[in-house]
Design a protein around this motif. Sequence first.
Motif, PDB file in Angstrom:
ATOM      1  N   ARG A   1      -0.888 -14.229   7.701  1.00 46.63           N
ATOM      2  CA  ARG A   1       0.866 -14.008   7.209  1.00 46.63           C
ATOM      3  C   ARG A   1       1.705 -13.193   7.756  1.00 46.63           C
ATOM      4  NH1 ARG A   1      -2.655 -14.046   1.582  1.00 46.63           N
ATOM      5  NH2 ARG A   1      -2.326 -11.527   2.138  1.00 46.63           N
TER       6      ARG A   1
ATOM      7  N   THR B   1       1.040  -0.961  -0.128  1.00 52.51           N
ATOM      8  CA  THR B   1      -0.056  -0.264   0.138  1.00 52.51           C
ATOM      9  C   THR B   1       0.894   1.124   0.002  1.00 52.51           C
ATOM     10  OG1 THR B   1       0.033  -0.105   1.596  1.00 52.51           O
ATOM     11  CG2 THR B   1      -1.926  -1.136   1.220  1.00 52.51           C
TER      12      THR B   1
ATOM     13  N   ALA C   1       0.026  -7.182   3.691  1.00 54.33           N
ATOM     14  CA  ALA C   1      -1.196  -6.664   4.408  1.00 54.33           C
ATOM     15  C   ALA C   1      -1.625  -7.081   5.318  1.00 54.33           C
ATOM     16  CB  ALA C   1      -1.750  -6.472   2.872  1.00 54.33           C
TER      17      ALA C   1
ATOM     18  N   TRP D   1       3.124  -4.572   6.951  1.00 57.54           N
ATOM     19  CA  TRP D   1       3.227  -3.633   5.845  1.00 57.54           C
ATOM     20  C   TRP D   1       3.066  -4.222   4.573  1.00 57.54           C
ATOM     21  CZ3 TRP D   1       7.368   0.407   3.497  1.00 57.54           C
ATOM     22  CH2 TRP D   1       6.663   1.079   2.957  1.00 57.54           C
TER      23      TRP D   1
ATOM     24  N   GLU E   1      -7.562 -10.046  -2.551  1.00 60.45           N
ATOM     25  CA  GLU E   1      -7.604 -10.842  -1.889  1.00 60.45           C
ATOM     26  C   GLU E   1      -8.274 -10.561   0.379  1.00 60.45           C
ATOM     27  OE1 GLU E   1      -4.428 -11.837   0.446  1.00 60.45           O
ATOM     28  OE2 GLU E   1      -4.667 -14.153   0.731  1.00 60.45           O
ATOM     29  N   GLY E   2      -7.385  -9.002   0.754  1.00 61.97           N
ATOM     30  CA  GLY E   2      -8.416  -8.585   1.840  1.00 61.97           C
ATOM     31  C   GLY E   2      -9.367  -8.885   1.667  1.00 61.97           C
ATOM     32  N   GLN E   3      -9.717  -8.004   0.438  1.00 62.91           N
ATOM     33  CA  GLN E   3     -11.316  -7.037   0.685  1.00 62.91           C
ATOM     34  C   GLN E   3     -12.434  -9.026   0.053  1.00 62.91           C
ATOM     35  OE1 GLN E   3     -13.293  -4.546   0.481  1.00 62.91           O
ATOM     36  NE2 GLN E   3     -10.701  -4.073   1.302  1.00 62.91           N
TER      37      GLN E   3
ATOM     38  N   SER F   1      -4.609 -12.432   6.067  1.00 68.89           N
ATOM     39  CA  SER F   1      -3.606 -11.797   5.882  1.00 68.89           C
ATOM     40  C   SER F   1      -2.321 -11.921   7.314  1.00 68.89           C
ATOM     41  CB  SER F   1      -3.375 -10.430   5.005  1.00 68.89           C
ATOM     42  OG  SER F   1      -4.589  -9.541   5.818  1.00 68.89           O
TER      43      SER F   1
ATOM     44  N   CYS G   1     -11.136  -5.559   9.551  1.00 71.06           N
ATOM     45  CA  CYS G   1     -11.253  -5.313   7.638  1.00 71.06           C
ATOM     46  C   CYS G   1     -10.342  -6.851   7.061  1.00 71.06           C
ATOM     47  CB  CYS G   1     -10.366  -4.872   7.801  1.00 71.06           C
ATOM     48  SG  CYS G   1     -10.830  -2.763   7.983  1.00 71.06           S
ATOM     49  N   THR G   2      -9.356  -7.380   7.961  1.00 75.20           N
ATOM     50  CA  THR G   2      -8.930  -8.180   6.908  1.00 75.20           C
ATOM     51  C   THR G   2      -9.273  -9.601   6.716  1.00 75.20           C
ATOM     52  OG1 THR G   2      -7.524  -9.306   9.275  1.00 75.20           O
ATOM     53  CG2 THR G   2      -6.957  -6.981   7.546  1.00 75.20           C
ATOM     54  N   GLY G   3     -10.383 -10.401   7.772  1.00 74.46           N
ATOM     55  CA  GLY G   3     -10.749 -11.312   8.089  1.00 74.46           C
ATOM     56  C   GLY G   3      -9.551 -12.249   8.228  1.00 74.46           C
TER      57      GLY G   3
ATOM     58  N   PHE H   1      -2.973  -5.499   7.149  1.00 78.31           N
ATOM     59  CA  PHE H   1      -3.607  -4.609   7.874  1.00 78.31           C
ATOM     60  C   PHE H   1      -4.449  -3.861   6.438  1.00 78.31           C
ATOM     61  CE2 PHE H   1      -0.500  -1.618   7.573  1.00 78.31           C
ATOM     62  CZ  PHE H   1      -0.867  -1.879   6.455  1.00 78.31           C
ATOM     63  N   GLN H   2      -5.370  -3.569   6.703  1.00 79.09           N
ATOM     64  CA  GLN H   2      -6.123  -2.464   5.726  1.00 79.09           C
ATOM     65  C   GLN H   2      -6.487  -1.190   5.703  1.00 79.09           C
ATOM     66  OE1 GLN H   2     -10.103  -4.407   4.263  1.00 79.09           O
ATOM     67  NE2 GLN H   2      -8.827  -6.572   3.921  1.00 79.09           N
TER      68      GLN H   2
ATOM     69  N   ILE I   1      -3.438  -9.233  -3.403  1.00 75.54           N
ATOM     70  CA  ILE I   1      -3.172  -8.872  -2.691  1.00 75.54           C
ATOM     71  C   ILE I   1      -4.438  -7.906  -1.438  1.00 75.54           C
ATOM     72  CG2 ILE I   1      -1.738  -7.376  -1.541  1.00 75.54           C
ATOM     73  CD1 ILE I   1       0.181  -8.872  -0.037  1.00 75.54           C
ATOM     74  N   LEU I   2      -4.659  -6.870  -2.460  1.00 76.60           N
ATOM     75  CA  LEU I   2      -5.359  -5.917  -1.824  1.00 76.60           C
ATOM     76  C   LEU I   2      -6.939  -6.818  -2.351  1.00 76.60           C
ATOM     77  CD1 LEU I   2      -4.066  -2.449  -2.508  1.00 76.60           C
ATOM     78  CD2 LEU I   2      -4.001  -3.987  -0.707  1.00 76.60           C
TER      79      LEU I   2
END
Lengths: 799, 169
Positions: free
Chosen positions: B152, A18, B103, B100, A680-682, B149, B144-146, B105-106, A677-678
């Motif tokens: 990971r 990000t 990911a 970072w 996937e996060g969603q 990640s 947010c992340t479920g 975090f969102q 990767i983003l």
Amino acid sequence: MGEQKSETEGYVGQSVRTIEGRAPVMGKATYTNDINFPGQLHAHILRSPHAAANIQSIDTSGAEKVAGVVRVVTGAQAAEHIDPIPHYIDPAVFGGRSASIRCLALDHVWCFGQPVAVVVAEDKRTARYAASRIVVDYEVTTPVIDSEDALKDDAPMVVPGWDANMIMQVPFGGGDVAQAFSSADRVIKTDVKVHRFSTQPIETRTYNGVYDAGTDSVTLYGTVQNPHPLRNVLSKILRMPENKIRVHAPVIGGAFGMKMHGHPEEGLVCFLSKLIGQPVKWVEDREECLLIGAREQVHSVELAVTKDGTILGLKDHYLANTGAPSSCPGWGMAFLTGLTMPGPYAVTNLDVQLSAVVTNKPGWNASRGYGKEVTALALELSVDNAARELGIDPVDMRMRNFIKKDQFPYDSPTGLIYDSGDYAGVMQKALDAIGYDEWKVKQEKAREEGRYLGIGVGFELTPEGGTLPGTFVAGYDSSTVRVAPDGSVRVLTGVTTPGSGNPTGIAQIVADELGVRLNTIEVVQGDTTTCPYGFGNSSGRSTIVGGGSAAKAAIEVREKIIKVAAALMEVDEESVSMKDGIIASGDKTIDLEEVCYACYTRAYDVGSVIEPPLEATAMFKPGLVRHTPNEKGQINPYPSYSNAAYVAISEVDVNTGEVKLLKFSVAHDCGNVINPILVEGQACGAIMFGIGAAMAENITFDENGRQLTKNFMDYVMPRIGDVPSIDLSHHDSPNPVNYKGLKGAGEAGVGGSAAAIVNSVNNALTPFGVMMTETPLTAPRVWSAIQAAKKAQPQRKVA
Amino acid sequence: MEDMLEDTVLVNLRINGKLHELEIPAHKSLLDLLRDDLNMTGTHMGCMTGHCGACTVSIDGRVAKSCITLAATLGRAKITTIEGLTQDDGELSPVQQAFWDEAGFQCAFCAPGMLMCTTELLDANPDPSDAEIETALAGNLCRCTGYQSLRRAVKAAAKLKQNTREAAE
Ligand code: FES
Ligand code: FES
């Protein structure tokens, strides 16, 4: 990972980090509540303890006697200065009943938790204490809590002056339903009850109003998904022109719809700041946040089917308990539930009817899925029930009824135009990923050992990028791309981010289109004064329209840079390339900074081939939307139809009713992927919402309409141990009318994954004959269902 | 006139290595002390009831929820917050870097708690199993992340720490 990428490709499609950079992990990102101003005051809101009551009198003297209290304001006092809150989506625009909503109640409260008075004090503790010293004399009346009760003849009216507890009733459908039902082999009815649950971001709502007497203007710093539309709303409430109002959304700690506007506190802090002449901040506590509801619906789905599982027709007259009227866009979710029927299935004979009911529960706000998650739950639970009744595999039943991939663009019976898709392909991918057939074998084995494994599937069609005529739910958006004399890039865009990563996606797109390095790009969002007009974040739209408009602007700016570069190098424009910030023609290269500097400083010689500055603003408006009604009066509010299939494997402890999720797979069609990767996060985030929905999250009330759910002990959200590993695959059929074939990736998944889980539990409990179609499946409910089934069928031999 | 004034306690504590001598009212939570009085806003408020973990800090080497910790009880405590994770040379710690990179975090509102808990976990256990990661982060909600990640990121952080250690040897 990181900025590095393979040489030949661009940034789009790569899992770059990000661009917010180090700030979030250093504790340096600035959220609304992190901002304080000199003279900062704090507001605390006194809320109604009753679901329905008339306010006889309010005595604020006790509060005024507390040291440190600056001002106490009641609804009647506020009404002298401010006007009602305009609706985000006014039911009146669509022929429904519309109520006038005030920041503070006037003489009547229609739900538990409704703001009645506000205290402003030097610190939050004093404000809270002083609010408890206000004495309100209520005449309590009988509330209506249940949507079915609300429609009875003798039901009290939630909104004084209305002649029914109903925002509107809307039919959806077409075809020959009577014929479909009379020619069917069977009609299978499934009652699906979806409970009240909401999004609950970890950051609660926070607003800080800052009035400047010198310019007679006000700035709202807030957890705001849609700054520009909110500015218009504030101008109406505050009776101020829009150019005297600035809405600024700093970093947002998750939103998922809850931070769309219409909330009383937005206008309230601005008004109080103006009244007092000092900044006024209000921070929602969790109990207040839990007041906001969504999704509570009662469906009665009838499927007319043939023996082999073909669905000939579908009937579903459903009730949505939208609570008391609110200016937030939540109630519109109930409309979308019907509009999205019959989802992915090629059923043309459709009789669906929405009744959007008001009750004395607190109102709704938008929640991830925006009603389409309830469509998925209603359909997917019904299909599973029908498959069980018919004795066929639930996957086969779906495959038989899916719209085929050569049928797109597809005209749905409710007037939608599905852009593209391959539903059977998506389903197959999810099944293959998890090993559907192997799990069936494992299930058999487990049953022999007295263990109950369940395999459940769910499908969700999630139209995204929605736009409704005559509202601020807009389909388009705009972005500005600016390149400075040193070659660094700033993108200003009208879309906002709730923390989902869309600025990174937008920067990736701009980096590729412009031909610069990603780490030279900054994205600015969420400020009405600096950003071009835009509609913020909703409906999975941010990357579609933010990225699409930024791409167009970047292309314009790139042309200017190339022109001047060609002039500087004295070569043909066509021969000039620009990639990763390197400008080349044949074996000549030139520094990006040198060219940009020339663009600004040599307007009368080499730079005269362009018009400085290096800046462009562009708009992107996706196609396929149809706002002019067709002959049946139907519109298509969506350009884009994301879809996904979910498979859940669960194990049920039949002695306790406890459900453990073992494995999850999803195959997702969100068009082309900008940043895997983003995305996937969603997807994983939405599945976690589905897990919470299916198993635990629930907002409950007592019989008087007082809310019982007050904190995260009552409202149980999934923790890390509750979420199994998720196998995600893409099965993309790009949207033919969107930039880069994007479809939107933020919303999908809540309903489809919840349905897969419910179906897996029912599947696990097939030996008992259990079929639960009321959410959530908490352990006590599952246990009770097993006990009830055992009692009902004592003769059935259970392994 | 009613007044909310109350007795204070003089407390000496060290936050991220820096000594603070503070007069603290008896009711004040450590979270409010950090955020409102010391302007250290990296630690977040998500519930004030001890359930979400966004307010997690480390007190004398153990993670704790600052919203339900009374600051006046913390005489001579050594406290680390998310702002104290960055290394002295300005480099990110391996845990920060891995979050970072992966990911982890969102919106990052949960990040203070996740980073503090992961840091504590990896200090004690350089190669945690899935179950150990789940236990370490069980008190922290992320909306947010479920969590995929996040897991990971924790594993990547363990690896990164391992590499840094090996490089130093
Ligand atoms: S704010 Fe402390 S646990 Fe939520
Ligand atoms: S990243 Fe938003 S709560 Fe965890």
